[in-house]
Design a protein around this motif. Sequence first.
Motif, PDB file in Angstrom:
ATOM      1  N   ALA A   1      31.193 -12.748  12.483  1.00 50.79           N
ATOM      2  CA  ALA A   1      30.526 -13.120  13.736  1.00 50.79           C
ATOM      3  C   ALA A   1      29.067 -13.459  13.477  1.00 50.79           C
ATOM      4  O   ALA A   1      28.531 -14.441  14.027  1.00 50.79           O
ATOM      5  CB  ALA A   1      30.636 -11.985  14.746  1.00 50.79           C
ATOM      6  N   ALA A   2      28.397 -12.679  12.639  1.00 49.23           N
ATOM      7  CA  ALA A   2      26.989 -12.926  12.332  1.00 49.23           C
ATOM      8  C   ALA A   2      26.806 -14.278  11.652  1.00 49.23           C
ATOM      9  O   ALA A   2      25.902 -15.048  12.000  1.00 49.23           O
ATOM     10  CB  ALA A   2      26.443 -11.808  11.444  1.00 49.23           C
ATOM     11  N   MET A   3      27.638 -14.579  10.671  1.00 51.50           N
ATOM     12  CA  MET A   3      27.509 -15.857   9.968  1.00 51.50           C
ATOM     13  C   MET A   3      27.731 -17.032  10.917  1.00 51.50           C
ATOM     14  O   MET A   3      26.972 -18.011  10.902  1.00 51.50           O
ATOM     15  CB  MET A   3      28.511 -15.938   8.806  1.00 51.50           C
ATOM     16  CG  MET A   3      28.472 -17.255   8.055  1.00 51.50           C
ATOM     17  SD  MET A   3      29.656 -17.342   6.696  1.00 51.50           S
ATOM     18  CE  MET A   3      28.810 -16.369   5.449  1.00 51.50           C
ATOM     19  N   MET A   4      28.741 -16.921  11.775  1.00 52.21           N
ATOM     20  CA  MET A   4      29.046 -18.011  12.699  1.00 52.21           C
ATOM     21  C   MET A   4      27.922 -18.218  13.708  1.00 52.21           C
ATOM     22  O   MET A   4      27.496 -19.343  13.970  1.00 52.21           O
ATOM     23  CB  MET A   4      30.358 -17.701  13.422  1.00 52.21           C
ATOM     24  CG  MET A   4      30.831 -18.787  14.359  1.00 52.21           C
ATOM     25  SD  MET A   4      32.438 -18.381  15.078  1.00 52.21           S
ATOM     26  CE  MET A   4      32.751 -19.868  16.040  1.00 52.21           C
TER      27      MET A   4
ATOM     28  N   ALA B   1      38.730  -9.332   0.941  1.00 52.71           N
ATOM     29  CA  ALA B   1      37.414  -9.929   1.137  1.00 52.71           C
ATOM     30  C   ALA B   1      37.173 -10.138   2.625  1.00 52.71           C
ATOM     31  O   ALA B   1      38.097 -10.439   3.380  1.00 52.71           O
ATOM     32  CB  ALA B   1      37.322 -11.258   0.401  1.00 52.71           C
ATOM     33  N   VAL B   2      35.940  -9.968   3.049  1.00 52.01           N
ATOM     34  CA  VAL B   2      35.572 -10.269   4.433  1.00 52.01           C
ATOM     35  C   VAL B   2      35.628 -11.776   4.621  1.00 52.01           C
ATOM     36  O   VAL B   2      35.179 -12.544   3.752  1.00 52.01           O
ATOM     37  CB  VAL B   2      34.165  -9.734   4.749  1.00 52.01           C
ATOM     38  CG1 VAL B   2      33.718 -10.155   6.144  1.00 52.01           C
ATOM     39  CG2 VAL B   2      34.144  -8.214   4.623  1.00 52.01           C
ATOM     40  N   ARG B   3      36.159 -12.211   5.754  1.00 52.47           N
ATOM     41  CA  ARG B   3      36.307 -13.639   6.005  1.00 52.47           C
ATOM     42  C   ARG B   3      34.948 -14.352   5.916  1.00 52.47           C
ATOM     43  O   ARG B   3      33.976 -13.947   6.540  1.00 52.47           O
ATOM     44  CB  ARG B   3      36.904 -13.900   7.387  1.00 52.47           C
ATOM     45  CG  ARG B   3      37.247 -15.370   7.610  1.00 52.47           C
ATOM     46  CD  ARG B   3      37.393 -15.689   9.070  1.00 52.47           C
ATOM     47  NE  ARG B   3      37.770 -17.074   9.284  1.00 52.47           N
ATOM     48  CZ  ARG B   3      36.943 -18.109   9.214  1.00 52.47           C
ATOM     49  NH1 ARG B   3      35.664 -17.921   8.942  1.00 52.47           N
ATOM     50  NH2 ARG B   3      37.380 -19.341   9.429  1.00 52.47           N
ATOM     51  N   GLY B   4      34.900 -15.414   5.121  1.00 50.42           N
ATOM     52  CA  GLY B   4      33.671 -16.173   4.946  1.00 50.42           C
ATOM     53  C   GLY B   4      32.774 -15.652   3.851  1.00 50.42           C
ATOM     54  O   GLY B   4      31.746 -16.259   3.554  1.00 50.42           O
TER      55      GLY B   4
ATOM     56  N   GLY C   1      41.059  -9.274  11.461  1.00 49.20           N
ATOM     57  CA  GLY C   1      40.027  -9.209  12.490  1.00 49.20           C
ATOM     58  C   GLY C   1      38.985 -10.298  12.351  1.00 49.20           C
ATOM     59  O   GLY C   1      38.546 -10.889  13.346  1.00 49.20           O
ATOM     60  N   GLY C   2      38.561 -10.593  11.121  1.00 52.41           N
ATOM     61  CA  GLY C   2      37.548 -11.616  10.905  1.00 52.41           C
ATOM     62  C   GLY C   2      38.017 -12.991  11.324  1.00 52.41           C
ATOM     63  O   GLY C   2      37.285 -13.745  11.975  1.00 52.41           O
ATOM     64  N   THR C   3      39.235 -13.335  10.949  1.00 57.39           N
ATOM     65  CA  THR C   3      39.787 -14.636  11.327  1.00 57.39           C
ATOM     66  C   THR C   3      39.902 -14.754  12.839  1.00 57.39           C
ATOM     67  O   THR C   3      39.590 -15.801  13.432  1.00 57.39           O
ATOM     68  CB  THR C   3      41.167 -14.829  10.680  1.00 57.39           C
ATOM     69  OG1 THR C   3      41.030 -14.782   9.257  1.00 57.39           O
ATOM     70  CG2 THR C   3      41.787 -16.150  11.088  1.00 57.39           C
TER      71      THR C   3
END
Length: 365
Positions: A143-146, A183-186, A108-110
């Motif tokens: 999404a928040a980091m991006m 791990a969560v992406r990023g 989902g993160g990717t």
Amino acid sequence: MRSHWSNCITHFDADVDGFVADYFSEPSRRVLLVAAAGFDPRSQRVARTLASTLGPRLTAIFIREERPAPSGKLLAAADENEAALRTIVPGCTILQVEIFADDGAPVGGTRIVKLLGQNPVPEDITDVVLDLSALSTGVGFPAAMMLLEDCEAAPGRTFHLMIVSNPELDDQISSVPSSQASAVRGFAPPIDVGGDMEIAQVWIPQLAHGRAAALTRIGVAIGKCYKICPLLPFPARNPRRADDLLSEYRSALVDEWAVDPRDVVYASERNPLDSYRTLSTLKKRFDRTMAGTYQLRMVLSPVGSKVLAAGALMAAIEHKMAVQYMETESYTFLEGDEQHQDPGDMIVHLVLSGPMYDSYATSEP
């Protein structure tokens, strides 16, 4: 460094409505809202609040998280929320995000990062609002980091977080975790495995009702830890919530994790800055303690309250902490007991970046 985060602009409950009515009433404001369009009853709250002030100056990207074999009841609730959101923000974009790949791996993160990259923030947008209320950790954190990095790179653009929180409602939503932790992406900072110092992991699992199985699997995946510091919600709207969680997790705390009672940490269920400050302080203390002896790796597992998770998100971004989680395969929404009245939603708003902090940056030594 984002040193202003320790005292960033924050509003709660009625003050959020006041801020929205005042700040977003300026005709120059053009706002992009990024939020979930799932079954959660809180999905519409932020969109309605913003639309009432912004009208046609509000655009939106709504994320529909797709999981295998959802129940008919939850699917109908998600369809109803999506239809309502299309009415609230006409012309909005709906992004369908498959959470699992064909082999069952959580992706989902990717996929959300790829989809947001294909739908960049328009140049005339002055403010981006991310509503974390109903987004999963695996989607909401990347999404928040991006979006934060995008806003920090765009002069004059402000990044907001909003969370509609209801711990009693959270207790009615149960989940079936997937078979593998990841791990969560990023949020998987590199480790110097060839360095001279041994790696010392400090795991901070956020305790939440009904998430014991998921946290147990995450703990196994993380492996040997120097310390385990469970995070409990206190103060909380229910004064006994922390005690109830300690009782629910007694076996894990004592038999599996061997937690020293002195290592239990607490953060406000209402204020994400308390969680952020607590985790930041822990990081600094462990850095001092382990300097020259161990290579510190702090691992967060925010599986409960989105308010506490928002603070964990800020700490993970600021201090490059790892975030380990267990993706959810399916949800069950249990109807509340009519004899116990729902005390209602709480809402939090934070300004994480933007021109409001320009003078703050220039005044730092």
